[in-house]
Design a protein around this motif. Sequence first.
Motif, PDB file in Angstrom:
ATOM      1  N   VAL A   1      -3.152   4.488   1.227  1.00 22.04           N
ATOM      2  CA  VAL A   1      -1.703   4.256   1.157  1.00 22.04           C
ATOM      3  C   VAL A   1      -0.990   5.598   1.268  1.00 22.04           C
ATOM      4  CG1 VAL A   1       0.183   3.401  -0.258  1.00 22.04           C
ATOM      5  CG2 VAL A   1      -2.013   2.200  -0.244  1.00 22.04           C
ATOM      6  N   VAL A   2      -0.091   5.708   2.222  1.00 21.12           N
ATOM      7  CA  VAL A   2       0.680   6.938   2.426  1.00 21.12           C
ATOM      8  C   VAL A   2       2.150   6.634   2.145  1.00 21.12           C
ATOM      9  CG1 VAL A   2       1.335   8.755   4.042  1.00 21.12           C
ATOM     10  CG2 VAL A   2      -0.947   7.711   4.191  1.00 21.12           C
ATOM     11  N   PRO A   3       2.748   7.295   1.188  1.00 18.02           N
ATOM     12  CA  PRO A   3       4.168   7.038   0.892  1.00 18.02           C
ATOM     13  C   PRO A   3       5.052   7.521   2.028  1.00 18.02           C
ATOM     14  CG  PRO A   3       3.351   8.883  -0.403  1.00 18.02           C
ATOM     15  CD  PRO A   3       2.163   8.319   0.304  1.00 18.02           C
ATOM     16  N   PRO A   4       6.305   7.071   2.064  1.00 12.99           N
ATOM     17  CA  PRO A   4       7.220   7.507   3.119  1.00 12.99           C
ATOM     18  C   PRO A   4       7.310   9.026   3.201  1.00 12.99           C
ATOM     19  CG  PRO A   4       8.187   5.709   1.869  1.00 12.99           C
ATOM     20  CD  PRO A   4       6.934   6.095   1.150  1.00 12.99           C
ATOM     21  N   GLY A   5       7.170   9.558   4.417  1.00 11.41           N
ATOM     22  CA  GLY A   5       7.258  10.989   4.620  1.00 11.41           C
ATOM     23  C   GLY A   5       6.026  11.749   4.181  1.00 11.41           C
ATOM     24  N   GLY A   6       4.990  11.047   3.695  1.00 10.33           N
ATOM     25  CA  GLY A   6       3.768  11.716   3.266  1.00 10.33           C
ATOM     26  C   GLY A   6       3.921  12.508   1.977  1.00 10.33           C
ATOM     27  N   LEU A   7       4.980  12.263   1.228  1.00  4.58           N
ATOM     28  CA  LEU A   7       5.215  13.009  -0.007  1.00  4.58           C
ATOM     29  C   LEU A   7       4.694  12.197  -1.191  1.00  4.58           C
ATOM     30  CD1 LEU A   7       6.461  15.512  -1.336  1.00  4.58           C
ATOM     31  CD2 LEU A   7       8.632  14.265  -1.486  1.00  4.58           C
ATOM     32  N   PHE A   8       3.627  12.677  -1.800  1.00 13.20           N
ATOM     33  CA  PHE A   8       3.046  12.020  -2.960  1.00 13.20           C
ATOM     34  C   PHE A   8       3.671  12.512  -4.260  1.00 13.20           C
ATOM     35  CE2 PHE A   8      -0.110  11.481   0.308  1.00 13.20           C
ATOM     36  CZ  PHE A   8      -0.735  10.278   0.031  1.00 13.20           C
TER      37      PHE A   8
ATOM     38  N   ASP B   1       8.043 -11.484  -3.463  1.00 16.48           N
ATOM     39  CA  ASP B   1       7.805 -11.236  -2.032  1.00 16.48           C
ATOM     40  C   ASP B   1       7.523  -9.765  -1.762  1.00 16.48           C
ATOM     41  OD1 ASP B   1       8.178 -13.906  -1.545  1.00 16.48           O
ATOM     42  OD2 ASP B   1      10.253 -13.695  -0.867  1.00 16.48           O
ATOM     43  N   ASP B   2       6.722  -9.150  -2.613  1.00 16.78           N
ATOM     44  CA  ASP B   2       6.302  -7.748  -2.474  1.00 16.78           C
ATOM     45  C   ASP B   2       7.454  -6.761  -2.579  1.00 16.78           C
ATOM     46  OD1 ASP B   2       3.744  -8.692  -2.124  1.00 16.78           O
ATOM     47  OD2 ASP B   2       3.798  -8.576   0.059  1.00 16.78           O
TER      48      ASP B   2
ATOM     49  N   GLN C   1       1.037  -3.724  -5.444  1.00 19.18           N
ATOM     50  CA  GLN C   1       1.143  -4.401  -4.154  1.00 19.18           C
ATOM     51  C   GLN C   1       2.421  -3.989  -3.430  1.00 19.18           C
ATOM     52  OE1 GLN C   1      -0.791  -5.952  -2.323  1.00 19.18           O
ATOM     53  NE2 GLN C   1       0.551  -6.908  -0.797  1.00 19.18           N
ATOM     54  N   ALA C   2       3.517  -3.853  -4.148  1.00 16.46           N
ATOM     55  CA  ALA C   2       4.757  -3.391  -3.522  1.00 16.46           C
ATOM     56  C   ALA C   2       4.602  -1.977  -2.984  1.00 16.46           C
ATOM     57  CB  ALA C   2       5.909  -3.453  -4.532  1.00 16.46           C
ATOM     58  N   VAL C   3       3.842  -1.134  -3.706  1.00 16.97           N
ATOM     59  CA  VAL C   3       3.580   0.227  -3.226  1.00 16.97           C
ATOM     60  C   VAL C   3       2.720   0.191  -1.975  1.00 16.97           C
ATOM     61  CG1 VAL C   3       2.407   2.386  -3.791  1.00 16.97           C
ATOM     62  CG2 VAL C   3       3.883   1.289  -5.491  1.00 16.97           C
ATOM     63  N   ARG C   4       1.692  -0.668  -1.985  1.00 16.31           N
ATOM     64  CA  ARG C   4       0.776  -0.729  -0.839  1.00 16.31           C
ATOM     65  C   ARG C   4       1.487  -1.108   0.449  1.00 16.31           C
ATOM     66  NH1 ARG C   4      -3.455  -2.527  -4.447  1.00 16.31           N
ATOM     67  NH2 ARG C   4      -2.558  -4.615  -4.395  1.00 16.31           N
ATOM     68  N   VAL C   5       2.414  -2.039   0.352  1.00 26.16           N
ATOM     69  CA  VAL C   5       3.100  -2.484   1.576  1.00 26.16           C
ATOM     70  C   VAL C   5       4.303  -1.605   1.890  1.00 26.16           C
ATOM     71  CG1 VAL C   5       2.315  -4.857   1.296  1.00 26.16           C
ATOM     72  CG2 VAL C   5       4.519  -4.170   0.327  1.00 26.16           C
ATOM     73  N   GLY C   6       4.532  -0.560   1.093  1.00 29.20           N
ATOM     74  CA  GLY C   6       5.577   0.399   1.406  1.00 29.20           C
ATOM     75  C   GLY C   6       6.980  -0.076   1.145  1.00 29.20           C
ATOM     76  N   ARG C   7       7.163  -0.934   0.137  1.00 31.69           N
ATOM     77  CA  ARG C   7       8.502  -1.454  -0.128  1.00 31.69           C
ATOM     78  C   ARG C   7       9.140  -0.869  -1.372  1.00 31.69           C
ATOM     79  NH1 ARG C   7       7.738  -7.819   1.670  1.00 31.69           N
ATOM     80  NH2 ARG C   7       7.742  -7.399   3.920  1.00 31.69           N
TER      81      ARG C   7
ATOM     82  N   ALA D   1       7.946   7.846  -7.872  1.00 33.78           N
ATOM     83  CA  ALA D   1       7.908   9.300  -8.006  1.00 33.78           C
ATOM     84  C   ALA D   1       7.555   9.664  -9.450  1.00 33.78           C
ATOM     85  CB  ALA D   1       9.271   9.894  -7.631  1.00 33.78           C
ATOM     86  N   ASN D   2       6.429  10.335  -9.643  1.00 36.10           N
ATOM     87  CA  ASN D   2       5.405  10.704  -8.680  1.00 36.10           C
ATOM     88  C   ASN D   2       4.565   9.490  -8.310  1.00 36.10           C
ATOM     89  OD1 ASN D   2       6.156  13.414  -8.572  1.00 36.10           O
ATOM     90  ND2 ASN D   2       4.687  14.029 -10.127  1.00 36.10           N
ATOM     91  N   ALA D   3       3.840   9.640  -7.164  1.00 35.08           N
ATOM     92  CA  ALA D   3       3.034   8.532  -6.688  1.00 35.08           C
ATOM     93  C   ALA D   3       1.999   8.137  -7.730  1.00 35.08           C
ATOM     94  CB  ALA D   3       2.348   8.916  -5.380  1.00 35.08           C
ATOM     95  N   LEU D   4       1.751   6.844  -7.812  1.00 35.50           N
ATOM     96  CA  LEU D   4       0.695   6.359  -8.691  1.00 35.50           C
ATOM     97  C   LEU D   4      -0.645   6.924  -8.239  1.00 35.50           C
ATOM     98  CD1 LEU D   4       1.845   2.638  -8.923  1.00 35.50           C
ATOM     99  CD2 LEU D   4       2.030   4.352 -10.712  1.00 35.50           C
TER     100      LEU D   4
END
Length: 869
Positions: free
Chosen positions: A169-176, A293-294, A337-343, A347-350
């Motif tokens: 899973v890569v967060p938006p912009g690659g910023l973890f 719905d995620d 699941q919401a994080v996985r689908v990018g919705r 911050a900070n990433a899990l």
Amino acid sequence: MNALSPSTSEAAPPTGGPTLTALLREPVAADPARASRHDELHDAHGRPRASWERFFDWLPADPTAARAELDARAAQLARQIRADGITHNVYGADAGGRGPARPWPLEVLPLIVEPDDWAVIERGVVQRARLLNAMMADLYGAQRLLHDALLPAALLFRHPGYLRPLHGVVPPGGLFLHIVAFDLARGPDGHWWVVAQRCENPSGLGYVLHNRLTVSRLFPEAFRELRVQHIASSYRRLLDTVEAQAAQVAGGESPRLALLTSGPYSETYFEHAYLARYLGVPLVEGGDLTVRDDRVYLKTVEGLKPVHALLRRLDDQWCDPLELRADSTLGVPALLQAVRVGRVVVANALGSACLETPALQGFLPAISRALLGEELAMPSLPTWWCGEPAAWQAVRGALDDKVVRHTFPRRPGAPASGAPTIEAIEADPDAWTVQGRLAFSCAPLWRDGAIHTRPAGLRVYAIADGHGRWHALPGGMTRVAAGVPTTVSMQRGGTSMDTWVLTDGPVDLFSMLPQRLGIDDILARRRPVASRTAENLFWLGRYTERTEQLVRLARATLTLIDSDTDAPPALLDAVSVLARDSGLAPAEVPGLARAPAVFERSVLAALTDTSGAFSIGFNLAALARAAGSLRERLSTEHWGLVQAMGEDFHAAFAPPPSHTRGVDALLAPPLPSAATALPALDRLAVQLAAVTGAQSDRMTRDHGWRLLTVGRFIERVVGLAQSFATLLDLAALDSEAGLELALELFDSTITYRARYQRHQDLLAVVDTLVLDEANPRAFAGMLRRLRIELRKLPGPDALLDAWVARLPAEGAGLSIDELRSLHGDASEAALRWRLRALAHQLAQAGRRLSDDLGSHYFAHAGTDVPRRV
């Protein structure tokens, strides 16, 4: 004016002041190990550093006057912390799990960091923040570090903070990572070392902000003339970075952010509320959020509102009970699941907790060369991971001057302190890491009219800007040890200092406050009321009203018992039932008519009992809990009143010191007397009136306040209707004393006397307590307010109409014409029957209305998910 700086009004320059040397001529409580530590106050030749000389030059020239001035400012600081309600909760075995909230410990003197020192710190922490974010990308992606044997697999896969469900899973912009904290210390040679790093949810930003606001205002001239760098830009940068990421998942909507807290039982809950207020984002708990719905939604009294980013102050393991800890009541089911689908952005990433292991420090030099192509600019403490046989053998016989730490977070039930044996380490070498000891530098403190020194460490924060760059917050939180350990800890009695970073360049005058507000700025500040906030406000109103009713009943009961006149048996029976039903007396205690002394003792014993769900003590504690969850909404005066009520009430009933009591009293503390209890109840009644006034007249009238008001009036209707029904059922209103009691319970004695003087008549009491819409304590007055406030709540008209229809259409449900026909009965039996039926009807309507509101606004049962158009 900069929100983070003191007033910039001109001050006369010093006309010569006391030098630091003059102050040090007095006895100094020095650190016994000071000779082996770096001195932040003196240079290598024992002379005061120039910056400290300049700082003290703004104090009076006479050392005696200077000491008095510093004492006065320290006292001012303590008063400010108490007034602001700044707390830090203490946890641990000694505190029994959750310890008391103590005032935030803050020193009056700051730690001064010279520009050259800051340049070294900034370069080191910025580089390490870049490195850690690159490591997150690798560990949750290609895992080159594992394949190239730069990081042992056991350090990753055995660490509970590595979340396998998020691999790939890569967060938006690659910023973890958005913010990383580094605990630094200066060694005896004057060089800075990295002691630890915090990546999961770094704490302290709220305290850093408050420390700066408080201490800089104590020394405004020195703050300005020393050119201390401001810190507001760093908070704005954090907000901008998260908002930019949130915009990528918002799909064209205005991104909505929230700060996720573990709740009021968190040791640092104050800073969560303080930081949320400063950043202008809602403070939410896991129960405030739901995933449909995620997508993540905030439950508000106006329905579900999408949330696109969470600034979290909740550890990974508690964030999602579906995929992480099933016993967590703090998290949001399906958040992963919401994080996985990018919705949603977190911050900070899990999953960043795995970077906090102390064993990582020994591998970072090679990892830095591999990922950044750079040598580390700031060293870590010497570190040996015992999972490497060669490393363990190198230190096995030389542990006396080193510290043995847990490689992974301690398991529940594991010992919190004490060095492990060699046998324990060799039984599970991966679980242990050895680090070198460092003698922390000594910072100056002002105590008891003299300068003391204590070991201190500095927590510095690096914040990403979303464009691949990192910036160090120019300052941080300096933590001072209570003794002379190798580490510092607020949990172990340490204190904090503001950190002044001096600059040779321009001072950043940025303010979080925009220069001019636009229409969008105004609309953005009208945030919806979260359901948890609304529920706490609803119960804040109910507990306030319930406690008021209990106080009036307790005063009336104790006064009746101690009265010189004989009360009618019906009244004694009614008071006994009311006291039992309300929790003022145990259900099994004999009534007033049979055993008045026993009944009185039972009432006195139950006043401060917090185990009974209806006692005054319990309701004061419940009121404080509800208020504690609303710190970001309540004024400091309102919060202070709530705290003072409980403290003062319990203090009034506290037993005297043991040396003033007999031997028998040591086994069982004596019960208070009515003479002691009645003044305490009178004082509590006055305090409750002040709290009610704060709720009624000093809070913004949004939907949350409206639910508070509705809650208070529902509690008033239900409680007084039950009491009125009991008085009627037991024929207590047939006597003059019974009518007086009813007026006292309804807090309407003055209203009645102004209208009917000394005349005692049931019809007059009915007019005052049932029919009078101008009396807020009469049923007609309560119901009128309820109907008005209910119709102003958010929701479809049909729903609001249905709720209002549970109440009488007008007045109290008893018209003058009906009263005239009932009063025609000479015995008034029909009137009493009608009044009993009305009281029971109103109590039942209030209970059903409370359930309706809870289901709709707080639980969101059956709420549909908003669809995107």
